[in-house]
Scaffold this active site. Structure first.
Site, PDB file in Angstrom:
ATOM      1  N   CYS A  32      16.501  19.968 -18.044  1.00  0.00           N
ATOM      2  CA  CYS A  32      17.783  19.241 -17.972  1.00  0.00           C
ATOM      3  C   CYS A  32      17.793  18.212 -16.844  1.00  0.00           C
ATOM      4  O   CYS A  32      18.624  17.317 -16.858  1.00  0.00           O
ATOM      5  CB  CYS A  32      18.929  20.237 -17.823  1.00  0.00           C
ATOM      6  SG  CYS A  32      18.874  21.207 -16.299  1.00  0.00           S
ATOM      7  N   ARG A  69      22.640  12.782 -23.198  1.00  0.00           N
ATOM      8  CA  ARG A  69      23.899  13.237 -22.586  1.00  0.00           C
ATOM      9  C   ARG A  69      25.007  12.238 -22.927  1.00  0.00           C
ATOM     10  O   ARG A  69      26.136  12.608 -23.229  1.00  0.00           O
ATOM     11  CB  ARG A  69      23.758  13.352 -21.057  1.00  0.00           C
ATOM     12  CG  ARG A  69      22.795  14.429 -20.575  1.00  0.00           C
ATOM     13  CD  ARG A  69      23.303  15.825 -20.906  1.00  0.00           C
ATOM     14  NE  ARG A  69      24.611  16.095 -20.361  1.00  0.00           N
ATOM     15  CZ  ARG A  69      24.856  16.516 -19.113  1.00  0.00           C
ATOM     16  NH1 ARG A  69      23.855  16.740 -18.295  1.00  0.00           N
ATOM     17  NH2 ARG A  69      26.098  16.743 -18.700  1.00  0.00           N
TER      18      ARG A  69
HETATM   19  N1  NVA Z   1      20.795  25.124 -13.122  1.00  0.00           N
HETATM   20  C1  NVA Z   1      21.033  23.873 -12.449  1.00  0.00           C
HETATM   21  C2  NVA Z   1      21.341  22.805 -13.442  1.00  0.00           C
HETATM   22  C3  NVA Z   1      21.576  21.445 -12.843  1.00  0.00           C
HETATM   23  C4  NVA Z   1      21.922  20.411 -13.870  1.00  0.00           C
HETATM   24  C5  NVA Z   1      22.173  24.039 -11.448  1.00  0.00           C
HETATM   25  O1  NVA Z   1      23.144  24.731 -11.762  1.00  0.00           O
HETATM   26  O2  NVA Z   1      22.076  23.498 -10.346  1.00  0.00           O
HETATM   27  N1   CP Z   2      21.397  17.789 -16.087  1.00  0.00           N
HETATM   28  C1   CP Z   2      22.487  17.542 -15.344  1.00  0.00           C
HETATM   29  O1   CP Z   2      23.578  18.096 -15.584  1.00  0.00           O
HETATM   30  O2   CP Z   2      22.292  16.632 -14.349  1.00  0.00           O
HETATM   31  P1   CP Z   2      23.301  16.232 -13.168  1.00  0.00           P
HETATM   32  O3   CP Z   2      23.385  17.425 -12.241  1.00  0.00           O
HETATM   33  O4   CP Z   2      22.664  15.053 -12.534  1.00  0.00           O
HETATM   34  O5   CP Z   2      24.646  15.923 -13.754  1.00  0.00           O
END
Ligand code: NVA
Ligand code: CP
Length: 298
Positions: free
Chosen positions: A256, A284
């Site tokens: 992600c 996204r």
């Molecule tokens: N698992 C990560 C996803 C960030 C998009 C978090 O929660 O920081």
């Molecule tokens: N993947 C994602 O949600 O990225 P950001 O934390 O940059 O929004």
């Protein structure tokens, strides 16, 4: 009239997820002729950092003819203790939809209970359903229907892993999870996934013959204090070329983002031919435009 929120993939259900993915693919190919969200406002409340989520929602609203407002606790009364229930009642009388990225999923649910406008989960400690819409769109574009496929989740059983488990149950594919002891996904989400979830002993066991390998950071936002311990605990859970050699020949790799090359993924995998991470990031934008149109009946 009941307000339609998007707090988890279950709020759309299998048919709704397929409808949004189809619409996202169509929007990506051809933008609408008339701006469908002209005069509409999205309030975006961020308790945590973001690059993709913030920019994709903000650019998406612009492209649909609407407007997005960025809000953070530091410059709203939330940071000075205004109750979440009051904030929800006020914002939802002004904005047409509200996107929230916050620490606690319970707080998100409390907010939604008091909101007159659709609330969208932009990531909580528990779930990240917007990312799954983009990821499922990406899989569909590259390989077609994900039903019946095998996906390997390698690493932390975190918010992303929980949302992948929801997706496996709803869209009828198998999610094999390889996570170190103590980092398993939420037990009741695994249980609800039934035969769609397979907990594996090690990373090669999960990757064996898989159509898609997915990972995420070893220390999510909020886990930074554990970072050193986590680096040691996750040492055998890196997605690298050796691990990808277990998969099906045409397997894809997803993340992600943001990524840490040399930790959860090697540079040769994330920057290599199986990786579709930039398509995921771009999607996204398309998936959330489709979601906004769906929730706002536009
Ligand atoms: N698992 C990560 C996803 C960030 C998009 C978090 O929660 O920081
Ligand atoms: N993947 C994602 O949600 O990225 P950001 O934390 O940059 O929004």
């Amino acid at each position: 009239m009941t307000v339609r929120h998007f707090l988890s993939l279950d709020d759309l259900g299998a048919d709704g997820i397929r409808r949004v993915i189809d619409s996202a693919i169509a929007l990506k190919a051809r933008p609408p002729r008339k701006p469908p969200l002209a005069g509409r406002t999205l309030a975006m409340l961020f308790e945590k950092a973001s690059t993709r989520t913030r920019v994709s929602f903000e650019a998406g609203m612009t492209q649909l003819g609407g407007h997005a407002i960025f809000l953070s606790p530091a410059d709203t009364q939330i940071g000075r203790g205004e109750p979440v229930e009051d904030t929800a009642r006020v914002l939802s009388r002004m904005a047409d939809a509200i996107m929230i990225r916050n620490h606690s999923h319970d707080t998100l649910e409390r907010f939604a209970a008091y909101s007159r406008a659709p609330v969208i989960n932009g990531l909580t400690d528990r779930l990240h359903p917007c990312q799954l819409l983009a990821d499922l769109q990406t899989y569909t574009e590259h390989r077609g229907d994900i039903a019946g496929r095998t996906v390997a989740w390698i690493g932390d059983g975190n918010n992303m892993c929980n949302s992948w488990l929801h997706a496996a149950r709803l869209l009828d594919f198998t999610l094999r999870v390889a996570a170190p002891p103590g980092y398993q996904p939420e037990a009741r989400i695994v249980e609800a996934a039934g035969a769609h979830a397979v907990i594996c002993e090690d990373a090669p066991g999960a990757a064996d013959g898989a159509d898609l390998v997915v990972t995420d950071v070893w220390a999510s936002m909020g886990d930074e204090d554990d970072r050193e311990a986590r680096l040691a605990d996750f040492a055998n859970f890196q997605v690298n070329r050796a691990l990808m050699s277990w998969t099906a020949d045409d397997a894809l790799f997803m993340h992600c983002l943001p990524a840490h090359r040399g930790e959860e993924v090697s540079a040769e995998v994330i920057d290599g031919p199986s990786s579709v991470v930039w398509d995921e990031a771009e999607n996204r934008l398309h998936a959330q435009k489709a979601l906004l149109l769906d929730l706002l009946d536009a």
